[in-house]
Enzyme design. Structure first.
Site, mmCIF file in Angstrom:
data_model
loop_
_atom_site.group_PDB
_atom_site.id
_atom_site.type_symbol
_atom_site.label_atom_id
_atom_site.label_comp_id
_atom_site.label_asym_id
_atom_site.label_seq_id
_atom_site.Cartn_x
_atom_site.Cartn_y
_atom_site.Cartn_z
ATOM 1 N N ASP A 149 113.865 27.303 -44.657
ATOM 2 C CA ASP A 149 115.310 27.158 -44.814
ATOM 3 C C ASP A 149 116.024 27.239 -43.471
ATOM 4 O O ASP A 149 115.619 27.979 -42.570
ATOM 5 C CB ASP A 149 115.826 28.266 -45.735
ATOM 6 C CG ASP A 149 117.308 28.151 -46.022
ATOM 7 O OD1 ASP A 149 117.707 27.139 -46.606
ATOM 8 O OD2 ASP A 149 118.062 29.071 -45.635
ATOM 9 N N GLU A 174 114.132 22.246 -43.784
ATOM 10 C CA GLU A 174 115.497 21.915 -44.186
ATOM 11 C C GLU A 174 116.320 21.922 -42.901
ATOM 12 O O GLU A 174 116.642 22.979 -42.367
ATOM 13 C CB GLU A 174 116.020 22.940 -45.202
ATOM 14 C CG GLU A 174 117.360 22.568 -45.821
ATOM 15 C CD GLU A 174 118.535 23.214 -45.115
ATOM 16 O OE1 GLU A 174 119.549 22.512 -44.911
ATOM 17 O OE2 GLU A 174 118.447 24.392 -44.738
#
Length: 638
Positions: A304, A355
């Site tokens: 993330d 991401e």
């Protein structure tokens, strides 16, 4: 029996950032006569082991190992299943109860204590899956991900979340029936607040007790593998929860975080940033990644917020350039490379997914060439462009067709996953179905059009749960999905369409066989602005293995619609998004089409068909002659 020399070696490599299994040194471990507890708190004045076994008092002080700042105690007082924490007298004299950063199980919320929990050694039965995974190159295989928030996919009637024992019985059969290849979970690690969706972590080695026990998740992953379904998990190595009993300023000084307050404080998310240049933090985080891969047999990690780790200026407020005068966070950049190098060396077949939302740094590709070494990158630009287009009134779309075709131009820059993720169906953004223009019928027609475009576009795929049937309401992290929607005819047929499209994607090798090669895509017509259509072709390894894709992006049916084709012959329509079984009005597909020797742009032949309003067609060659005289290509605008 762990020897003194092994302990010293574990300690030394932890300090140097090269201990990638540091959970075997730190944390709680059974010994011959009880347990040994170790915790890293280099500037603490004193540390005690406290729990329900000693009424949370100061009767069990730890001793400090001076070289590393690790505190330890061996005792036979705690028993399996009991709760514990560390009581830390911090550098400034303040006393705080802290979690064990290496605990593998915690009590249920709102409690935050660790549980002494020994997980039996599992005899895994997924050897066939693991062997096949090692042999196959994912770039040239179908990858279609179903993104799931574990506690809101379904809930019990009383509102309590499903545990993984429940998900094993219901989620796995559903994913298999729907034709997805992988499940990707939003973070499963321990976190104190459900409203964070799991992105504000405390326990980096623990499955959240909210989802069940570690054994239940092991059994879930094994069951997925036995059904040929992969499991991916979100992981957050950039920042952590600010709660006082967690990692934050563990010994009263910057321990896991940067020493400069400006760099440590993550204003955008109300979190604290890891000091990714600190060797002990590198040992901690890489050990966490390998733990999830090896202990739970997961098939990939989605990292993330990579941008927040590799740039200094991504957060709100002032920032300082690095020593070279730039905005790159060098500690984060080199940590990402180190993480991927270590994981890929140990587990080459495990997927590392970023991401990441910028284009300044090469994310996928070889570390030796300056990339970060990830296998895939989420294509956030594609997602933003595409959703902007489909939300638009069709009368304006002819001037913005490049929002769909622009990604064709840069598709080879990275290995992309095309995400329609959870981020796009919350915070007032509306559900995917409800983003679409027009009345409810037109919204579903365009959702089918959108999914066809995504599945036919080069790159791997990801769709957030509930979107497969066009849930009307936004996703709510504390509620189950609106499964009652499926009693509605349009929702039910939308689910049938998604299942059919998923199956077609797996069957048609042209849609994934050459995903990493320029030859996998040919644009047939991206210039038809007046009719606002887009036509392109996906190519497999052999000449005859290709599919044609036509998108009608307006509510006007097009008759005698011309499509350039590479070879003379017969072409068959294999999917029409406006068929009644999917929620449309057509009762049959277009008839097979015989090509005409009429040039169409760079092609010497064309076919003609009827293109449904707001519909999409997928067409395959039926009988073709694999010879052609190449005409001089016309210049196209994309």
């Amino acid at each position: 029996m762990v020897t003194k020399q092994q302990i010293i070696q574990a300690e030394d490599t932890f300090l140097s950032g090269e201990n990638f299994y540091v959970q075997h040194f730190l944390g709680a471990h059974q010994t011959k006569d009880g347990y040994v507890f170790r915790v890293w708190a280099p500037h603490a004045q004193q540390v005690w082991l406290v729990g329900d076994f000693n009424q949370w008092d100061d009767s069990l002080p730890l001793q400090k190992r001076q070289q590393s700042g690790v505190w330890e105690i061996e005792t036979d007082i705690p028993q399996e299943g009991q709760l514990y924490k560390f009581k830390v007298k911090q550098a400034d004299g303040r006393t705080v109860l802290k979690i064990d950063p290496f605990a593998i199980h915690f009590e249920a919320r709102p409690g935050t204590a660790a549980v002494l929990h020994t997980v039996p050694v599992k005899k895994w039965r997924d050897g066939l899956w693991q062997g096949r995974k090692k042999r196959q190159k994912t770039l040239n295989r179908p990858l279609n991900i179903y993104e799931v928030h574990a506690s809101s996919w379904k809930q019990h009637d009383d509102g309590t979340p499903y545990h993984f024992s429940d998900l094993k019985d219901e989620l796995i059969p559903y994913v298999k029936e729907m034709g997805y290849t992988h499940i990707q979970f939003m973070p499963l690690m321990e976190h104190p607040l459900g409203a964070s969706w799991g992105y504000q972590l405390t326990g980096y080695f623990a499955l959240s007790a909210y989802f069940g026990t570690p054994e239940e998740f092991q059994d879930f992953v094994e069951a997925c593998h036995l059904e040929n379904i992969g499991v991916l998990v979100d992981w957050v190595p950039g920042h952590f929860c600010v709660n006082d009993d967690g990692l934050a300023y563990y010994d009263g000084t910057p321990t896991f975080e940067y020493s400069e307050e400006q760099r440590a404080k993550n204003r955008r998310w109300g979190a604290i940033n890891f000091d990714l240049g600190k060797p002990q933090v590198q040992s901690f985080l890489i050990s966490s990644a390998l733990f999830w891969i090896e202990f739970f047999h997961i098939d990939g990690i989605r990292v993330d917020a990579v941008s927040n780790m590799i740039y200094r200026d991504m957060d709100e407020g002032p920032w300082e350039p690095n020593h070279e005068g730039g905005n790159r966070n060098l500690e984060g950049y080199y940590f990402m490379q180190k993480l991927n190098a270590v994981v890929k060396l140990a587990h080459p077949a495990v997927l590392m997914i970023a991401e990441e939302s910028t284009s300044e740094t090469k994310i996928t590709g070889m570390i030796e060439e300056g990339a970060l070494g990830f296998d895939y990158k989420w294509n956030m630009g594609w997602m933003n462009d595409v959703l902007r287009f489909y939300e638009m009134d069709p009368i304006f779309r002819k001037d913005h067709l490049s929002l769909l075709s622009f990604s064709f131009m840069y598709r080879m820059q990275e290995n992309y996953i095309l995400p329609l993720s959870h981020d796009e169906v919350v915070h007032g953004k509306k559900s995917l179905m409800n983003k679409m223009w027009g009345d409810r019928y037109k919204q579903f027609a365009q959702l089918r059009n959108l999914y066809t475009y995504m599945m036919m576009h080069p790159g791997k795929k990801l769709l957030f749960m509930g979107s497969e049937w066009g849930q009307y309401l936004e996703w709510k992290y504390d509620h189950g999905l609106e499964w009652r929607d499926l009693s509605d005819d349009l929702n039910g047929k939308m689910q049938v369409f998604t299942r059919t499209l998923n199956q077609l994607y797996k069957e048609e090798r042209a849609l994934w066989e050459l995903d990493d090669q320029e030859s996998s895509l040919a644009v047939i017509d991206a210039d038809n602005l007046d009719e606002t259509t887009l036509t392109f072709m996906r190519q497999g390894k052999t000449k005859k293995d290709f599919v044609l894709i036509v998108l009608n992006l307006t509510p006007v049916e097009r008759h005698d619609f011309a499509i350039g084709v590479p070879y003379a012959g017969t072409y068959r329509e294999i999917l029409n998004t406006e068929h009644e079984q999917f929620g449309g009005t057509w009762i049959a597909n277009n008839a097979d089409q015989e090509s005409e020797a009429v040039p169409f742009k760079q092609y010497d032949h064309q076919i003609k068909t009827i293109l449904p309003a707001l519909g999409a067609l997928i067409i395959k060659p039926e009988k073709i002659k694999l010879t052609r005289k190449r005409a001089t290509p016309n210049k196209q605008t994309i």
